[in-house]
Design an enzyme around this catalytic site. Structure first.
Site, PDB file in Angstrom:
ATOM      1  CB  CYS A   1      59.407 -24.984  23.790  1.00 39.16           C
ATOM      2  SG  CYS A   1      60.726 -24.451  22.542  1.00 39.16           S
TER       3      CYS A   1
ATOM      4  CD  GLU B   1      57.087 -22.924  15.686  1.00 37.64           C
ATOM      5  OE1 GLU B   1      57.498 -23.615  16.512  1.00 37.64           O
ATOM      6  OE2 GLU B   1      57.007 -22.916  14.602  1.00 37.64           O
TER       7      GLU B   1
HETATM    8  P1  NAD Z   1      51.161 -19.753  28.163  1.00 36.27           P
HETATM    9  O1  NAD Z   1      50.925 -20.639  26.637  1.00 36.27           O
HETATM   10  O2  NAD Z   1      50.261 -19.893  29.087  1.00 36.27           O
HETATM   11  O3  NAD Z   1      51.037 -18.453  27.270  1.00 36.27           O
HETATM   12  C1  NAD Z   1      50.893 -17.134  28.048  1.00 36.27           C
HETATM   13  C2  NAD Z   1      50.811 -15.977  27.060  1.00 36.27           C
HETATM   14  O4  NAD Z   1      49.632 -16.521  26.109  1.00 36.27           O
HETATM   15  C3  NAD Z   1      50.683 -14.881  27.602  1.00 36.27           C
HETATM   16  O5  NAD Z   1      51.635 -14.086  27.167  1.00 36.27           O
HETATM   17  C4  NAD Z   1      49.293 -14.459  27.134  1.00 36.27           C
HETATM   18  O6  NAD Z   1      49.444 -12.945  27.036  1.00 36.27           O
HETATM   19  C5  NAD Z   1      48.696 -15.267  26.078  1.00 36.27           C
HETATM   20  N1  NAD Z   1      47.431 -15.466  26.258  1.00 36.27           N
HETATM   21  C6  NAD Z   1      46.700 -16.122  27.115  1.00 36.27           C
HETATM   22  N2  NAD Z   1      45.509 -16.315  26.881  1.00 36.27           N
HETATM   23  C7  NAD Z   1      45.265 -16.075  25.535  1.00 36.27           C
HETATM   24  C8  NAD Z   1      44.213 -16.034  24.685  1.00 36.27           C
HETATM   25  N3  NAD Z   1      43.192 -16.747  24.949  1.00 36.27           N
HETATM   26  N4  NAD Z   1      44.565 -15.781  23.446  1.00 36.27           N
HETATM   27  C9  NAD Z   1      45.772 -15.457  23.148  1.00 36.27           C
HETATM   28  N5  NAD Z   1      46.724 -15.372  24.012  1.00 36.27           N
HETATM   29  C10 NAD Z   1      46.663 -15.805  25.225  1.00 36.27           C
HETATM   30  O7  NAD Z   1      52.761 -19.714  28.042  1.00 36.27           O
HETATM   31  P2  NAD Z   1      53.539 -20.651  29.178  1.00 36.27           P
HETATM   32  O8  NAD Z   1      52.633 -21.723  29.731  1.00 36.27           O
HETATM   33  O9  NAD Z   1      53.895 -19.909  30.209  1.00 36.27           O
HETATM   34  O10 NAD Z   1      54.553 -20.937  28.187  1.00 36.27           O
HETATM   35  C11 NAD Z   1      55.104 -22.189  28.506  1.00 36.27           C
HETATM   36  C12 NAD Z   1      54.750 -23.134  27.075  1.00 36.27           C
HETATM   37  O11 NAD Z   1      55.063 -22.556  25.999  1.00 36.27           O
HETATM   38  C13 NAD Z   1      55.394 -24.548  27.124  1.00 36.27           C
HETATM   39  O12 NAD Z   1      54.144 -25.406  26.871  1.00 36.27           O
HETATM   40  C14 NAD Z   1      56.524 -24.379  26.059  1.00 36.27           C
HETATM   41  O13 NAD Z   1      56.604 -25.744  25.784  1.00 36.27           O
HETATM   42  C15 NAD Z   1      55.797 -23.646  24.960  1.00 36.27           C
HETATM   43  N6  NAD Z   1      56.769 -22.826  24.309  1.00 36.27           N
HETATM   44  C16 NAD Z   1      56.899 -23.134  23.032  1.00 36.27           C
HETATM   45  C17 NAD Z   1      57.969 -22.684  22.296  1.00 36.27           C
HETATM   46  C18 NAD Z   1      58.300 -23.074  20.717  1.00 36.27           C
HETATM   47  O14 NAD Z   1      58.895 -22.444  19.949  1.00 36.27           O
HETATM   48  N7  NAD Z   1      57.621 -24.122  20.385  1.00 36.27           N
HETATM   49  C19 NAD Z   1      58.992 -21.559  22.788  1.00 36.27           C
HETATM   50  C20 NAD Z   1      58.686 -21.311  23.935  1.00 36.27           C
HETATM   51  C21 NAD Z   1      57.415 -21.918  24.992  1.00 36.27           C
END
Ligand code: NAD
Length: 463
Positions: free
Chosen positions: A255, A221
């Protein structure tokens, strides 16, 4: 051993033991019956009902969001999903009879939705209850055990979940693990039966690559830039109010937030005027902070490099707040127009006609959501049929997420797989094919070598 190596090794041990514990519960067979699934869902519901004020307080500590906004965005949708699932689960679990067809006759054929096993759910911080517990509903409804890793970025909510949720559910089968990126990465590399990740496209890639080593199926997602098209025949007043409201929700850290607006030339002046009135109004109603200093710095950078005309967008670093900004005619190559904004900044670009708006959208990665404002069914049909996105909402924004039977998920760069309602149950189930045939008759002519008459029969039956 270096400090990094030591923390990686500890993360691997912890994630391995969470999986082993949940696997033991799954292997005991107790998660499969309807009664266990219902008990877990009822436990989740009790957790939400009894802990609502404390949950809202934890979210407020993490994001500064006021309790009513958390009720609307995190609490009510999860409650609704649980109730909808409880009302339909027995029906979803029923085997589905299919015709066995002439070639396999005589026999009975059916599809059984069976649990996949142990699922990993990696939650996100921006709606820390919704994006952690909503997928868990489908996962438990499908009879799986789960390892749940709330986002460390929303630390207070993560801690609250890990302390309180185990009191309401089968804590051996549903494990909550806390930790940072190294723990998430280590979990993603374990041999789970399904991984469900919510977050950015770049981390989504890492999760999928880690899953590939064990052939773990993934639901991703993700995010991206969700456009809004405002057609010449739109009700501009309503469009401006709704776009401004949706952009302000959670300080734009949603998102499915409207990322940018494409407006038909003829209604641009009216739309800009209405947006300039609505954006500050809606922004003042949302108390959410930008989640951390890194994101504040990112928003400052995109506001100083867009090359367009800017209204609003005052940044207060000490409060981690950004007032809503409208940016007209930004440089299409700027970071503002290239990366997902994830903040209360709204770029607006005019297009000569609808065809140009469609071309603009189609020249970019497929978005998670696409919004359209129009009064015409023909325009609606045109945009829906000529563009690709996770979802489309016409004349409103975000509300498509509240229809339980509409699948929620992305396409292309905005993600793969989906959930909500039965879609979540299906995501966490394996649809197993079963054919049961009687032992007799067992005619020798059904085995090779086939005589001429049998060859004829087989050609007819098997087409
Ligand atoms: P991000 O993607 O950087 O995620 C951060 C998380 O990923 C942290 O909790 C971390 O523990 C984990 N992480 C980091 N490296 C990892 C790895 N190698 N393997 C597994 N997990 C790892 O989050 P962000 O950038 O702060 O979030 C925002 C993004 O999330 C935006 O792009 C947003 O659109 C998206 N988003 C999507 C939805 C949806 O429902 N489609 C909902 C909320 C946010």
């Amino acid at each position: 051993m270096s400090v990094t190596e030591m923390s990686t090794s500890m993360a691997t041990t912890e994630s391995g033991s969470a999986l082993a514990g949940a696997r033991a519960a799954f292997d005991s067979g107790r998660t499969r019956p309807l009664s266990w699934r219902v008990a877990q869902l009822e436990g989740l519901l009790r957790f939400i009902d009894e802990c609502e004020p404390a949950i809202a307080a934890a979210i407020e500590a993490d994001l500064g969001r006021d309790p009513m906004a958390s009720f609307m965005a995190d609490i009510a949708p999860v409650r609704h999903e649980i109730r909808h699932t409880l009302a339909n689960l027995a029906r979803w679990m029923k085997p589905e009879r299919v015709r066995s067809g002439a070639a396999a006759a005589p026999g009975r054929a059916w599809i059984v939705p069976e649990p996949k096993g142990v699922a990993l759910i990696l939650g996100a911080w921006n709606f820390p209850i919704l994006l952690t517990l909503h997928p868990l509903v489908g996962c438990l409804a499908a009879g799986n055990a789960a390892v749940v890793k709330p986002s460390e970025i929303s630390a207070a909510t993560a801690r609250f979940l890990s302390e309180q949720l185990p009191r309401y559910v089968d804590a051996e089968a549903i494990r909550i693990v806390l930790g940072g990126a190294e723990v998430s990465a280590s979990l993603a590399g374990q041999p789970f039966d399904h991984t469900f990740f919510t977050g950015s496209t770049s981390v989504g890639r890492a999760v999928m690559a880690a899953g590939a080593r064990n052939l773990t199926p993934v639901t991703l997602e993700l995010g991206g830039k969700s456009p809004v098209i405002v057609a010449a025949d739109a009700d501009v007043d309503v469009a401006a109010r709704r776009i401004a409201w949706a952009k302000a929700v959670n300080a734009g850290q949603t998102c499915t937030a409207p990322d940018y607006v494409l407006v038909e030339e003829s209604v641009r002046p009216a739309l800009v005027e209405r947006l300039l009135a609505e954006l500050p109004l809606r922004g003042a109603q949302d108390t959410t902070r930008i989640v951390n200093d890194r994101h504040v710095a990112r928003l400052r950078r995109i506001l100083s490099t867009h090359g367009g005309e800017q209204y609003g967008g005052a940044i207060d670093e000490s409060r981690r707040s950004v007032t809503p900004a409208l940016v007209t005619d930004p440089d299409p190559d700027s970071e503002l127009m290239q990366e997902e904004i994830f903040g209360p900044v709204l770029p607006l670009i005019s297009v000569p006609d609808l065809g140009s708006a469609i071309e603009f959208v189609n020249a970019r990665p497929k978005p998670l959501a696409l919004y359209l404002f129009t009064e015409s069914r023909a325009v609606e049909d045109l945009v829906v049929s000529r563009t690709s996105s996770g979802s489309v909402a016409v004349n409103h924004l975000l509300y498509q997420l509240l229809v339980p039977e509409l699948p929620f998920g992305g396409v292309g760069a905005s993600g793969m797989g989906n959930y909500h309602g039965k879609n979540g149950f299906d995501t966490f189930s394996h649809r197993k094919a079963v054919l049961s045939k009687p032992s007799r008759p067992d005619l020798p002519m059904a085995y090779p070598p086939y005589g001429r008459a049998m060859q004829k029969v087989l050609r007819k039956l098997m087409g």
